[in-house]
Motif scaffolding. Structure first.
Motif, PDB file in Angstrom:
ATOM      1  N   LYS A  68       3.840  -1.683  -0.155  1.00 16.22           N
ATOM      2  CA  LYS A  68       4.522  -3.189  -0.171  1.00 16.22           C
ATOM      3  C   LYS A  68       5.132  -2.972  -1.524  1.00 16.22           C
ATOM      4  CE  LYS A  68       5.428  -7.525  -0.891  1.00 16.22           C
ATOM      5  NZ  LYS A  68       6.862  -8.011  -0.149  1.00 16.22           N
ATOM      6  N   HIS A  69       6.461  -3.475  -1.530  1.00 12.52           N
ATOM      7  CA  HIS A  69       7.403  -3.289  -2.762  1.00 12.52           C
ATOM      8  C   HIS A  69       8.027  -4.842  -2.636  1.00 12.52           C
ATOM      9  CE1 HIS A  69       6.718   0.877  -2.905  1.00 12.52           C
ATOM     10  NE2 HIS A  69       6.988   1.162  -1.764  1.00 12.52           N
ATOM     11  N   GLU A  70       8.261  -5.142  -3.960  1.00 13.35           N
ATOM     12  CA  GLU A  70       8.801  -6.631  -4.288  1.00 13.35           C
ATOM     13  C   GLU A  70      10.307  -6.947  -3.595  1.00 13.35           C
ATOM     14  OE1 GLU A  70      10.482  -9.493  -7.799  1.00 13.35           O
ATOM     15  OE2 GLU A  70       8.616  -8.588  -7.865  1.00 13.35           O
ATOM     16  N   GLY A  71      10.533  -7.713  -2.771  1.00 17.78           N
ATOM     17  CA  GLY A  71      11.721  -8.045  -2.234  1.00 17.78           C
ATOM     18  C   GLY A  71      12.096  -7.275  -0.843  1.00 17.78           C
ATOM     19  N   ASP A  72      10.950  -6.599  -0.241  1.00 20.30           N
ATOM     20  CA  ASP A  72      11.124  -5.844   0.978  1.00 20.30           C
ATOM     21  C   ASP A  72      11.145  -6.799   2.096  1.00 20.30           C
ATOM     22  OD1 ASP A  72       8.543  -5.834   0.974  1.00 20.30           O
ATOM     23  OD2 ASP A  72       8.205  -3.933   0.901  1.00 20.30           O
ATOM     24  N   GLY A  73      10.451  -7.897   1.936  1.00 19.37           N
ATOM     25  CA  GLY A  73      10.485  -8.819   3.182  1.00 19.37           C
ATOM     26  C   GLY A  73       8.759  -8.567   3.772  1.00 19.37           C
ATOM     27  N   LYS A  74       8.200  -7.683   3.406  1.00 14.33           N
ATOM     28  CA  LYS A  74       6.822  -7.521   3.860  1.00 14.33           C
ATOM     29  C   LYS A  74       5.865  -8.367   3.302  1.00 14.33           C
ATOM     30  CE  LYS A  74       3.415  -3.751   4.752  1.00 14.33           C
ATOM     31  NZ  LYS A  74       3.146  -2.399   4.450  1.00 14.33           N
ATOM     32  N   VAL A  75       5.147  -9.144   4.097  1.00 16.38           N
ATOM     33  CA  VAL A  75       4.071 -10.078   3.466  1.00 16.38           C
ATOM     34  C   VAL A  75       2.513  -9.438   3.637  1.00 16.38           C
ATOM     35  CG1 VAL A  75       3.385 -12.212   3.686  1.00 16.38           C
ATOM     36  CG2 VAL A  75       5.617 -11.914   3.930  1.00 16.38           C
ATOM     37  N   LEU A  76       1.937  -9.376   2.354  1.00 18.54           N
ATOM     38  CA  LEU A  76       0.667  -8.736   2.476  1.00 18.54           C
ATOM     39  C   LEU A  76      -0.207  -9.793   3.248  1.00 18.54           C
ATOM     40  CD1 LEU A  76       0.433  -7.507  -1.168  1.00 18.54           C
ATOM     41  CD2 LEU A  76       0.688  -5.940   1.023  1.00 18.54           C
ATOM     42  N   GLN A  77      -1.148  -9.340   3.857  1.00 22.07           N
ATOM     43  CA  GLN A  77      -2.324 -10.162   4.371  1.00 22.07           C
ATOM     44  C   GLN A  77      -3.251 -10.451   3.218  1.00 22.07           C
ATOM     45  OE1 GLN A  77      -2.925 -11.209   7.646  1.00 22.07           O
ATOM     46  NE2 GLN A  77      -0.732 -10.392   7.685  1.00 22.07           N
ATOM     47  N   PRO A  78      -4.008 -11.735   3.147  1.00 19.48           N
ATOM     48  CA  PRO A  78      -4.860 -12.334   2.110  1.00 19.48           C
ATOM     49  C   PRO A  78      -5.782 -10.949   1.704  1.00 19.48           C
ATOM     50  CG  PRO A  78      -4.561 -13.789   3.809  1.00 19.48           C
ATOM     51  CD  PRO A  78      -4.128 -12.784   4.412  1.00 19.48           C
ATOM     52  N   TYR A  79      -6.479 -10.315   2.585  1.00 17.63           N
ATOM     53  CA  TYR A  79      -7.469  -9.410   2.194  1.00 17.63           C
ATOM     54  C   TYR A  79      -6.671  -8.203   1.317  1.00 17.63           C
ATOM     55  CZ  TYR A  79      -6.120  -6.021   5.755  1.00 17.63           C
ATOM     56  OH  TYR A  79      -5.528  -5.019   6.451  1.00 17.63           O
ATOM     57  N   GLN A  80      -5.501  -7.894   1.619  1.00 16.79           N
ATOM     58  CA  GLN A  80      -4.627  -6.833   1.108  1.00 16.79           C
ATOM     59  C   GLN A  80      -4.459  -7.178  -0.308  1.00 16.79           C
ATOM     60  OE1 GLN A  80      -1.490  -6.534   3.767  1.00 16.79           O
ATOM     61  NE2 GLN A  80      -2.320  -4.431   4.800  1.00 16.79           N
ATOM     62  N   SER A  81      -3.990  -8.580  -0.616  1.00 10.02           N
ATOM     63  CA  SER A  81      -3.715  -9.092  -1.847  1.00 10.02           C
ATOM     64  C   SER A  81      -5.178  -9.049  -2.628  1.00 10.02           C
ATOM     65  CB  SER A  81      -3.184 -10.535  -1.916  1.00 10.02           C
ATOM     66  OG  SER A  81      -2.064 -10.541  -1.018  1.00 10.02           O
ATOM     67  N   MET A  82      -6.256  -9.435  -1.952  1.00 10.64           N
ATOM     68  CA  MET A  82      -7.384  -9.514  -2.599  1.00 10.64           C
ATOM     69  C   MET A  82      -7.912  -8.285  -3.319  1.00 10.64           C
ATOM     70  SD  MET A  82     -10.679 -11.447  -1.508  1.00 10.64           S
ATOM     71  CE  MET A  82      -9.960 -12.923  -1.539  1.00 10.64           C
ATOM     72  N   ILE A  83      -7.689  -7.164  -2.484  1.00  5.69           N
ATOM     73  CA  ILE A  83      -8.114  -5.818  -2.703  1.00  5.69           C
ATOM     74  C   ILE A  83      -7.159  -5.316  -3.896  1.00  5.69           C
ATOM     75  CG2 ILE A  83      -8.086  -3.372  -2.109  1.00  5.69           C
ATOM     76  CD1 ILE A  83      -8.955  -4.507   0.797  1.00  5.69           C
ATOM     77  N   SER A  84      -6.107  -5.351  -3.736  1.00  5.75           N
ATOM     78  CA  SER A  84      -4.982  -4.973  -4.910  1.00  5.75           C
ATOM     79  C   SER A  84      -5.349  -5.916  -6.250  1.00  5.75           C
ATOM     80  CB  SER A  84      -3.474  -5.382  -4.492  1.00  5.75           C
ATOM     81  OG  SER A  84      -3.130  -4.350  -3.456  1.00  5.75           O
ATOM     82  N   GLY A  85      -5.455  -7.089  -6.140  1.00  2.00           N
ATOM     83  CA  GLY A  85      -5.677  -7.956  -7.152  1.00  2.00           C
ATOM     84  C   GLY A  85      -6.988  -7.763  -8.085  1.00  2.00           C
ATOM     85  N   PHE A  86      -7.912  -7.331  -7.335  1.00  2.00           N
ATOM     86  CA  PHE A  86      -9.361  -6.885  -7.632  1.00  2.00           C
ATOM     87  C   PHE A  86      -9.226  -5.562  -8.563  1.00  2.00           C
ATOM     88  CE2 PHE A  86     -13.328  -5.095  -7.665  1.00  2.00           C
ATOM     89  CZ  PHE A  86     -14.212  -6.072  -8.021  1.00  2.00           C
ATOM     90  N   LEU A  87      -8.583  -4.526  -7.873  1.00  4.96           N
ATOM     91  CA  LEU A  87      -8.634  -3.338  -8.453  1.00  4.96           C
ATOM     92  C   LEU A  87      -7.417  -3.284  -9.890  1.00  4.96           C
ATOM     93  CD1 LEU A  87      -7.922  -0.961  -5.150  1.00  4.96           C
ATOM     94  CD2 LEU A  87     -10.126  -1.258  -6.646  1.00  4.96           C
ATOM     95  N   ALA A  88      -6.456  -4.056  -9.610  1.00  4.68           N
ATOM     96  CA  ALA A  88      -5.724  -4.276 -10.931  1.00  4.68           C
ATOM     97  C   ALA A  88      -6.549  -4.960 -12.061  1.00  4.68           C
ATOM     98  CB  ALA A  88      -4.265  -4.849 -10.449  1.00  4.68           C
TER      99      ALA A  88
END
Length: 310
Positions: free
Chosen positions: A202-222
């Protein structure tokens, strides 16, 4: 040329939308995780070893002060997070836009770090420091009787601090707060972007929308690296904010004096007091915030980027 045209036509997420997404995410985070923040503050202020750990601290507070005490300082904390994330996300977007390469529209790794650091410094100076001073003053109070408490609420607390210590009292602990937040946000924005790309392409502005669980994993790790790196700044910030000028001479004269005093009196590990509850609060908090923020941003991307005419 085709690649350049692609870059030129690429739609970006406006800063105001990122500010809105951050404020909504911050409100949700505060509501869910306030008890952990109270426990962290009490552990960091525990000079005598009254609390034996996280569980003992939470049960002691619940028994002696009531379960509602675990949500002490919720009003300033929720307001603080809502405003902080709005400023953080919005200012980071503005800084990234200013630091992007004028020809390619790309953002270098150094520019991403600098944007995050700048957003962290700004939020520390404008919002975080005064709100955390009030929150910590409220959280350090012990007892069940509201009448016997020095501070009756966030507004009364802020008024009392200004009356006793002057306006500068609301900005106690500014230096470690700036260092903590600047470093945290530089790492967090960089790591979130990296994990989104590595894990989900996923890259900003590419139109791809993350699923909630994907955002949660990325946010937790970050959100996991910052607390370990900035632990001493957070402990010092809490100690400086908790002390009062009304009681005579201040024990800690500033950030470096506080670090050396804590190290001499309590040992090196004391500079990481409250680390476990910080790790229990910040990574899950980032997971919650980014889950909400990414969905708000995703609505924009779906409507104006993914479905935009070519």
């Amino acid at each position: 040329m085709a690649e350049k045209g692609k870059q030129d036509n690429k739609k970006m997420i406006p800063p105001y939308l990122k500010a809105i997404s951050g404020s909504l995410g911050g409100f949700m985070e505060a509501s869910c995780l306030q008890p952990i923040d109270v426990i962290k503050t009490r552990l960091q202020l525990d000079h005598s070893g009254a609390y034996k750990g996280i569980i003992h601290c939470s049960t002691t507070i619940g028994k002696s002060e009531g379960v509602r005490a675990l949500w002490k300082g919720l009003t300033p904390f929720a307001t603080h997070l809502t405003l902080k994330y709005a400023l953080r996300m919005g200012s980071n977007a503005v800084l990234q836009g200013a630091l992007k390469d004028a020809e390619t529209g790309e953002l270098s790794a150094q520019a991403r770090l600098l944007s995050g650091f700048g957003a962290g410094v700004l939020e520390a100076l404008v919002i975080v420091t005064p709100f955390e001073v009030v929150k910590i003053k409220l959280q350090q109070q012990r007892g069940l009787s509201h009448e016997l408490l020095k501070y009756k609420g966030p507004v009364h607390c802020a008024h009392t601090i200004v009356h006793e210590e002057g306006v500068r009292g609301l900005w106690a602990g500014t230096s470690p707060t700036v260092m903590r937040n600047g470093t945290n946000q530089a790492a967090m924005f960089t790591a979130k972007n990296a994990f989104d790309g590595l894990l989900w392409n996923k890259h900003e502005g590419d139109g791809k929308v993350l699923q909630p669980y994907q955002s949660m994993i990325s946010g937790f790790l970050a959100g996991s690296a910052g607390p370990v790196c900035t632990g001493p700044f957070d402990v010092v910030k809490t100690r400086l904010m908790a002390q009062s000028r009304s009681g005579g001479e201040l024990k800690y004269k500033g950030m470096f004096h506080a670090i050396s005093t804590i190290y001499a009196e309590e040992g090196l590990l004391s500079l990481w007091k409250g680390l476990i509850p910080r790790l229990m609060r910040i990574p899950p908090g980032q997971a919650i915030m980014w889950t909400v923020a990414d969905q708000v941003i995703g609505l924009y991307e779906r409507r104006y980027i993914l479905n935009a005419p070519s």
